[in-house]
Enzyme design. Structure first.
Site, mmCIF file in Angstrom:
data_model
loop_
_atom_site.group_PDB
_atom_site.id
_atom_site.type_symbol
_atom_site.label_atom_id
_atom_site.label_comp_id
_atom_site.label_asym_id
_atom_site.label_seq_id
_atom_site.Cartn_x
_atom_site.Cartn_y
_atom_site.Cartn_z
ATOM 1 N N SER A 85 0.652 -1.340 -0.177
ATOM 2 C CA SER A 85 0.011 0.081 -0.120
ATOM 3 C C SER A 85 0.582 1.225 0.174
ATOM 4 O O SER A 85 2.072 1.374 0.600
ATOM 5 C CB SER A 85 -0.852 0.078 1.295
ATOM 6 O OG SER A 85 -1.492 1.282 1.553
ATOM 7 N N TYR A 135 -2.600 -0.066 9.980
ATOM 8 C CA TYR A 135 -2.479 -0.800 8.526
ATOM 9 C C TYR A 135 -1.052 -0.465 8.081
ATOM 10 O O TYR A 135 -0.581 -1.395 7.443
ATOM 11 C CB TYR A 135 -3.530 -0.170 7.679
ATOM 12 C CG TYR A 135 -3.680 -0.772 6.334
ATOM 13 C CD1 TYR A 135 -3.946 -2.125 6.096
ATOM 14 C CD2 TYR A 135 -3.323 0.167 5.302
ATOM 15 C CE1 TYR A 135 -4.104 -2.364 4.797
ATOM 16 C CE2 TYR A 135 -3.227 -0.307 3.921
ATOM 17 C CZ TYR A 135 -3.699 -1.715 3.805
ATOM 18 O OH TYR A 135 -3.704 -2.154 2.385
#
Length: 236
Positions: free
Chosen positions: A142, A155
């Site tokens: 990501s 995250y």
């Protein structure tokens, strides 16, 4: 990819489902991992409808099935005699929350799926991937790793840990035929994106099917990149 065996996690929907279909169209025998049996069956139906080989379905919760993850590589080899491709696409976002307010249970889930499962998959799949004449491993990451943002700490930390682990593994297998890379799909209309950005119109974003060919390309025997972090930017 005719004659090659591909393992894809998070394959019941979104990017994983689209990638499984793409690899199957290229001739791969797909082994699909996700939590939901029904979702996996729908992807298998789509693969069959497209003329691909029937997929092998492994309904597993990567957060809880640690010992089962350890057996994935050996089980695939026992059934098919080989494993050529690993794509760890499954991910967990859970909640966006201040770092000081992260719940330990949420932390454990996000780390289990994004980081710990990566480690266990590497342990399980390293031997057959090395044995392949063109082993390929792709881990979906990501942009939050490079661009931290408030409330995304849990995250982002999990994906950053995964990136470090995968990059280290790439250095360790550099002298083999195995190619290991990270791929950042950037912004895509997935359920995870909708959870993080509930007011966003998904029709304005690239769709999983738009991203799948770029990830599939990293699985091909001709792919020479290794230890790279590739960002895919696709217009909606």
């Amino acid at each position: 990819l005719e004659g090659r065996v591909a393992l894809i996690t998070g394959a019941s929907r979104g990017i994983g489902a689209s990638l499984a279909l793409e690899l199957a169209k290229l001739g791969a025998q797909c082994v699909l991992v996700a939590r939901t049996q029904g979702g996996l069956e729908e992807v298998d139906d789509a693969i069959r409808a497209a003329g691909g080989k029937p997929a092998t379905l492994l309904p597993l919760d990567l957060q809880k099935a640690e010992k089962d993850i350890d057996m994935i590589g050996p089980s695939i080899v026992q059934r098919f005699g080989r494993l050529d491709i690993l794509v760890h696409n499954a991910g967990a976002l859970n909640k966006l929350t201040p770092v000081a307010h992260i719940d330990p249970r949420d932390w454990a889930e996000v780390m289990a799926v994004n980081l710990t499962a990566s480690w266990r998959l590497i342990r399980s799949c390293d031997p057959p991937l090395r044995a392949s004449d063109a082993g390929r491993a792709v881990f979906v990451t990501s942009g939050r790793v490079l661009r931290p943002r408030a409330y995304w700490g849990m995250y982002g930390a999990a994906k950053a840990g995964m990136e470090h682990l995968v990059t280290t593994w790439a250095l360790e297998v550099e002298a083999t035929a195995l190619r290991v890379n990270l791929v950042d799909p950037d912004i895509v209309a997935t359920n995870m994106r909708a959870l993080a950005m509930p007011g966003e119109d998904p029709s304005t974003l690239p769709q999983p099917a738009d991203i799948a060919p770029g990830i599939a390309a990293l699985c091909l025997p001709a792919e020479a990149r290794h230890g790279a972090r590739i960002t895919l930017k696709v217009r909606p």
